[in-house]
Design a protein around this motif. Structure first.
Motif, PDB file in Angstrom:
ATOM      1  N   VAL A   1       0.871  -1.175   0.000  1.00 21.47           N
ATOM      2  CA  VAL A   1       0.000   0.000   0.000  1.00 21.47           C
ATOM      3  C   VAL A   1       0.908   1.225   0.000  1.00 21.47           C
ATOM      4  O   VAL A   1       1.738   1.390   0.897  1.00 21.47           O
ATOM      5  CB  VAL A   1      -0.943   0.020   1.219  1.00 21.47           C
ATOM      6  N   ILE A   2       0.747   2.065  -1.011  1.00 17.21           N
ATOM      7  CA  ILE A   2       1.574   3.269  -1.136  1.00 17.21           C
ATOM      8  C   ILE A   2       0.658   4.482  -1.133  1.00 17.21           C
ATOM      9  O   ILE A   2      -0.295   4.562  -1.925  1.00 17.21           O
ATOM     10  CB  ILE A   2       2.419   3.235  -2.417  1.00 17.21           C
TER      11      ILE A   2
ATOM     12  N   ARG B   1      -7.006   2.095   8.366  1.00 21.07           N
ATOM     13  CA  ARG B   1      -7.608   0.909   8.965  1.00 21.07           C
ATOM     14  C   ARG B   1      -8.135  -0.013   7.856  1.00 21.07           C
ATOM     15  O   ARG B   1      -8.362   0.424   6.723  1.00 21.07           O
ATOM     16  CB  ARG B   1      -8.761   1.311   9.891  1.00 21.07           C
ATOM     17  N   TRP B   2      -8.310  -1.284   8.226  1.00 23.05           N
ATOM     18  CA  TRP B   2      -8.954  -2.240   7.328  1.00 23.05           C
ATOM     19  C   TRP B   2     -10.447  -1.966   7.334  1.00 23.05           C
ATOM     20  O   TRP B   2     -11.069  -1.830   8.386  1.00 23.05           O
ATOM     21  CB  TRP B   2      -8.699  -3.681   7.767  1.00 23.05           C
TER      22      TRP B   2
ATOM     23  N   VAL C   1      -8.307  -1.093   2.291  1.00 19.87           N
ATOM     24  CA  VAL C   1      -7.663  -0.208   3.258  1.00 19.87           C
ATOM     25  C   VAL C   1      -8.343   1.152   3.180  1.00 19.87           C
ATOM     26  O   VAL C   1      -8.476   1.735   2.099  1.00 19.87           O
ATOM     27  CB  VAL C   1      -6.160  -0.078   2.968  1.00 19.87           C
ATOM     28  N   GLU C   2      -8.770   1.659   4.320  1.00 19.55           N
ATOM     29  CA  GLU C   2      -9.465   2.942   4.385  1.00 19.55           C
ATOM     30  C   GLU C   2      -8.529   3.976   4.998  1.00 19.55           C
ATOM     31  O   GLU C   2      -7.960   3.762   6.077  1.00 19.55           O
ATOM     32  CB  GLU C   2     -10.738   2.803   5.223  1.00 19.55           C
ATOM     33  N   ILE C   3      -8.359   5.113   4.295  1.00 15.00           N
ATOM     34  CA  ILE C   3      -7.465   6.179   4.755  1.00 15.00           C
ATOM     35  C   ILE C   3      -8.314   7.421   5.019  1.00 15.00           C
ATOM     36  O   ILE C   3      -9.005   7.923   4.112  1.00 15.00           O
ATOM     37  CB  ILE C   3      -6.380   6.500   3.698  1.00 15.00           C
ATOM     38  N   ILE C   4      -8.291   7.910   6.246  1.00 20.57           N
ATOM     39  CA  ILE C   4      -9.009   9.133   6.627  1.00 20.57           C
ATOM     40  C   ILE C   4      -7.989  10.264   6.639  1.00 20.57           C
ATOM     41  O   ILE C   4      -7.007  10.218   7.391  1.00 20.57           O
ATOM     42  CB  ILE C   4      -9.683   8.992   8.006  1.00 20.57           C
TER      43      ILE C   4
ATOM     44  N   ILE D   1     -12.058  16.643   5.665  1.00 20.84           N
ATOM     45  CA  ILE D   1     -11.922  15.239   6.045  1.00 20.84           C
ATOM     46  C   ILE D   1     -12.525  14.390   4.921  1.00 20.84           C
ATOM     47  O   ILE D   1     -13.651  14.629   4.492  1.00 20.84           O
ATOM     48  CB  ILE D   1     -12.631  14.924   7.377  1.00 20.84           C
ATOM     49  N   VAL D   2     -11.784  13.381   4.465  1.00 23.69           N
ATOM     50  CA  VAL D   2     -12.262  12.533   3.390  1.00 23.69           C
ATOM     51  C   VAL D   2     -11.785  11.109   3.641  1.00 23.69           C
ATOM     52  O   VAL D   2     -10.727  10.896   4.246  1.00 23.69           O
ATOM     53  CB  VAL D   2     -11.766  13.034   2.009  1.00 23.69           C
ATOM     54  N   SER D   3     -12.570  10.143   3.196  1.00 28.94           N
ATOM     55  CA  SER D   3     -12.205   8.733   3.309  1.00 28.94           C
ATOM     56  C   SER D   3     -11.824   8.229   1.922  1.00 28.94           C
ATOM     57  O   SER D   3     -12.607   8.323   0.976  1.00 28.94           O
ATOM     58  CB  SER D   3     -13.379   7.915   3.865  1.00 28.94           C
ATOM     59  N   THR D   4     -10.618   7.691   1.809  1.00 33.74           N
ATOM     60  CA  THR D   4     -10.106   7.144   0.550  1.00 33.74           C
ATOM     61  C   THR D   4      -9.852   5.659   0.736  1.00 33.74           C
ATOM     62  O   THR D   4      -9.348   5.242   1.785  1.00 33.74           O
ATOM     63  CB  THR D   4      -8.807   7.848   0.126  1.00 33.74           C
ATOM     64  N   GLN D   5     -10.168   4.858  -0.288  1.00 37.46           N
ATOM     65  CA  GLN D   5     -10.002   3.412  -0.182  1.00 37.46           C
ATOM     66  C   GLN D   5      -9.057   2.896  -1.258  1.00 37.46           C
ATOM     67  O   GLN D   5      -9.024   3.409  -2.378  1.00 37.46           O
ATOM     68  CB  GLN D   5     -11.362   2.697  -0.314  1.00 37.46           C
ATOM     69  N   VAL D   6      -8.276   1.891  -0.893  1.00 35.81           N
ATOM     70  CA  VAL D   6      -7.371   1.231  -1.830  1.00 35.81           C
ATOM     71  C   VAL D   6      -7.457  -0.270  -1.568  1.00 35.81           C
ATOM     72  O   VAL D   6      -7.567  -0.702  -0.413  1.00 35.81           O
ATOM     73  CB  VAL D   6      -5.928   1.752  -1.677  1.00 35.81           C
ATOM     74  N   GLU D   7      -7.422  -1.065  -2.631  1.00 36.94           N
ATOM     75  CA  GLU D   7      -7.618  -2.504  -2.509  1.00 36.94           C
ATOM     76  C   GLU D   7      -6.293  -3.257  -2.491  1.00 36.94           C
ATOM     77  O   GLU D   7      -5.336  -2.879  -3.170  1.00 36.94           O
ATOM     78  CB  GLU D   7      -8.469  -3.028  -3.676  1.00 36.94           C
TER      79      GLU D   7
END
Length: 701
Positions: free
Chosen positions: A264-265, A281-282, A328-331, A341-347
């Motif tokens: 995860v980068i 977080r997962w 993976v959820e990045i706040i 504030i934003v939530s970004t997701q990466v698989e």
């Protein structure tokens, strides 16, 4: 690091990180104020460490009047952790003379050369009288709004009457707005500003950056009894951004583990602002097959602008066969969140496999030692789900130089579930024997997977013969010979060309020009040529070349040709036959069988002949070398016989025929016009009955 043994393959991850502190200090514009007044940067001077190690600031140099640092908060030395920022207070501007003033404040630190460790301070001082203050918002997020108050005052000794305050509109529309002016002046109802700053007008101004970058505008105040004065508003629009990159693990055996240090980068491509990550977080619903390789950093975590990066390692341990997935959820405060504030997701993906990968070897069978056939062997992924990664292919044992792995050449190569990877191989045998080699298939499912390559090199034996094998003829007769090919594997030899040489005594045999013909074993695509070349001791070499588009399919007659036999000193003649096969020497063994020609020493049907006392002779050419037009020849014949007198060039090619017919015995002289011949070396050849002679001469021009 990969360690391969006879039993298994072992892997260790090697990690390291180079660290270095960096510094970035903002500039400060104190605006325009009257002389003998003071303005301070109460917000503070922004200092940022976008590096990866703690920044140490030990001193601030270059601060001089009319600028002062009344206090230094925090106090020196300053220790700023990586990714952090602070505001230094309190720089002030205290001009005592009219004019523009500027200094460079140098921050002494352990950041590398080239970093922005110099803060440019500037201000403008005017004579006492009406003035308007300035305001610098510093860095503010694009799309957000911040308010500040500007003041219009009178530092003079007499009253001033304010009629209007307005923005010049230098910044993009909506960037700066005057929300209110209290009390509100107008040309018909000016506001009195009492001397010595006893009263003031308050301007409430809003800054809303519309885009990234520096924004500037001017605020002008107009009076009935004084010249207009100008203040400045300034701000920098910033916008943190977030780019993400996930990872897909190759097919891993259920129960085994694989690690990827950069699974995860997270990267901040913004040029204007650092990115603040509040948590990682997962996401709910993620498969439990994935876990962090190390502890996550402390939050909030700051990613520096201009490509700041955070790489997170993931360990994948599939618990079931098939596709596995986690989110993976990045706040963070990355754009475009309006509330910062934003939530970004990466698989992160992977697949579990059973312990199965298949591959079959390749047998080329019998191959000629001059051939280079190509073939394919398969690598099969029989799993119902999940790719298998082939890390490489290597010839590890056996006749590794006889085989070449042609495709694929770039690794790793992914083999999808239920699919097959075909590997292209070339086999090049060089001698007749059996060949074998072993190919190691590098993969994570079965580290010991290998396949065998096999093949057998062989050569073809062919025989060329002059037939009839034995021939009895009287002198003066025409002799017909055939070049015959024998062998059981002519079709495999794939012969499309050959050259043959027949060597014989020129006083006993002479090739009949134009008599060479294709044999019955050659089709119409074949072309044949013959050329007689004289040699020393009256020997002659007949060179025959043959080539065609269709390979010789079977044994049989290849060529037929005729010779003239002459009475000579010997009665037995064995023409020598040699054959060459251009391009096929490496795989075809050639044998030749000569023949025997016997010339009769007596005859039944005869006639009397008159012998010349001159005998046979060919005198040297006159003149030699020749510079003129005519060549003088002199020769004699011992008996009446078919006679040919000709001139050959240095390549053995006939360029002139002087005599070709039956001549009686006697002495002859002949003058030959050779003006059409270019300069060079030539041969004069006389063939008559059993006699043959050659004289060399030169033509110079």
């Amino acid at each position: 690091m990969i360690v391969q043994t006879e039993c298994a393959e072992f892997r260790w991850a090697l990690r390291g990180r180079g660290i270095l502190p960096h510094i970035w200090v903002e500039d400060w514009d104190a605006g325009t104020i009257p002389v003998n007044t003071t303005v301070c940067n109460t917000v503070g001077l922004l200092i940022r460490n976008p590096g990866t190690d703690t920044l140490h600031i030990t001193d601030i140099r270059g601060v001089q009047a009319p600028f002062v640092l009344t206090t230094i908060t925090p106090s020196l030395p300053i220790h700023l952790p990586p990714g952090e920022q602070l505001r230094l207070t309190t720089p002030c501007y205290q001009p005592t003379t009219v004019g523009t003033h500027a200094i460079d404040a140098v921050f002494i630190c352990d950041a590398p050369a080239g970093d922005k460790n110099i803060s440019h301070w500037r201000g403008r001082a005017v004579q006492a009288g009406p003035y308007i203050t300035s305001y610098d918002w510093g860095e503010r997020r694009v799309g957000t709004s911040q308010e500040a108050v500007l003041y219009v005052r009178n530092a003079g000794s007499s009253a001033a009457y304010l009629t209007e305050v307005r923005l010049r509109g230098l910044a993009p529309a909506g960037t700066f707005q005057i929300l209110s002016v209290e009390p509100q002046p107008s040309p018909g109802n000016p506001v009195e500003l009492q001397p010595n700053e006893q009263s003031e007008v308050r301007l409430r101004v809003r800054y809303t950056p519309q885009a990234e970058g520096l924004h500037l505008d001017s605020v002008d105040a107009f009076f009935t009894n004084a010249t207009p004065v100008t203040g400045y508003v300034r701000g920098v629009g910033i916008l943190p951004k977030l780019e993400t990159q996930g990872h897909t693990f190759e097919c891993i055996l259920v129960g085994n583990s694989a690690e990827e240090a950069r699974a995860v980068i997270l990267r901040n491509p913004s040029t204007s602002a650092d990115l603040t990550i509040h948590t990682i977080r997962w996401a709910a619903g993620s498969d439990p097959d994935f876990a962090w390789m190390q502890s996550l950093p402390s939050f909030p975590y700051r990613l520096a602008r201009n490509g700041g990066e955070l790489a997170l390692g993931v360990r994948f341990t599939p618990q079931a066969v098939g596709n596995r997935q986690a989110v993976v959820e990045i706040i963070s405060d990355a754009a475009p969140a309006p509330d910062s504030i934003v939530s970004t997701q990466v698989e992160v993906r992977g697949s579990g496999c059973v312990n199965t990968i298949a591959a079959d070897g390749l047998d080329f069978g019998r191959v000629l030692t001059c051939a280079q056939p190509e073939g394919f062997f398969p690598i099969i992924n029989p799993n119902p789900a999940g790719e298998i990664s082939i890390q490489g292919l290597e010839l590890v044992a056996g006749d590794v130089t006889a085989f070449a792995l042609l495709e694929p050449t770039a690794f790793p190569v992914s083999v999808p579930a239920g699919d097959t990877l075909w590997v292209r191989v070339r086999f090049t045998p060089t001698e007749p024997r059996t060949y074998g080699a072993v190919v190691a298939i590098r993969n994570t499912i079965n580290p010991n997977l290998q396949v065998s390559l096999r093949g057998e090199g062989y050569r073809v034996a062919v025989t060329y013969a002059l037939e009839p094998g034995r021939l009895f003829i009287p002198p003066g007769e025409l002799v017909q010979l055939q070049i015959v090919g024998r062998g059981r594997e002519w079709g495999e030899a794939s012969l499309r060309a050959f050259s043959a040489e027949i060597r014989y005594h020129g006083t006993l045999l002479s090739y009949l020009p134009g008599s060479l013909e294709r044999g019955t074993a050659l089709d119409g695509s074949w072309q044949l040529q013959a050329q007689e070349i004289p040699e020393a001791n009256r020997m002659v070499r007949l060179l025959i070349t043959a080539a065609g588009q269709t390979p010789i399919a079977q044994e049989g007659e290849l060529a037929r040709l005729r010779f003239q036999a002459y009475l000579g000193e010997v009665s037995r003649l064995e023409p020598e036959l040699t054959v060459q096969l251009p391009g096929r020497e490496a795989c075809v063994d050639v044998a030749t069988i000569p023949n025997l020609i016997e010339l009769g020493g007596c005859f039944v049907n005869g006639r009397l002949v008159r012998l010349s006392p001159e005998g046979y002779s060919l005198r040297p050419v006159q003149p030699n070398p020749l510079q003129e037009r005519f060549l003088q020849l002199e020769y004699s014949l011992g008996l009446e016989a078919p006679t040919r007198l000709e001139i050959l060039n240095s390549m053995g090619e006939r360029v002139m025929t002087l005599v070709d017919g039956l001549l009686p015995a006697g002495r002859y002289q002949q003058e030959v016009d050779v003006r059409m011949l270019p300069a060079g070396i030539y041969w004069l050849r006389l063939v008559s009955g059993p006699f043959m002679a050659v004289e060399r001469f030169a033509i110079v021009r």
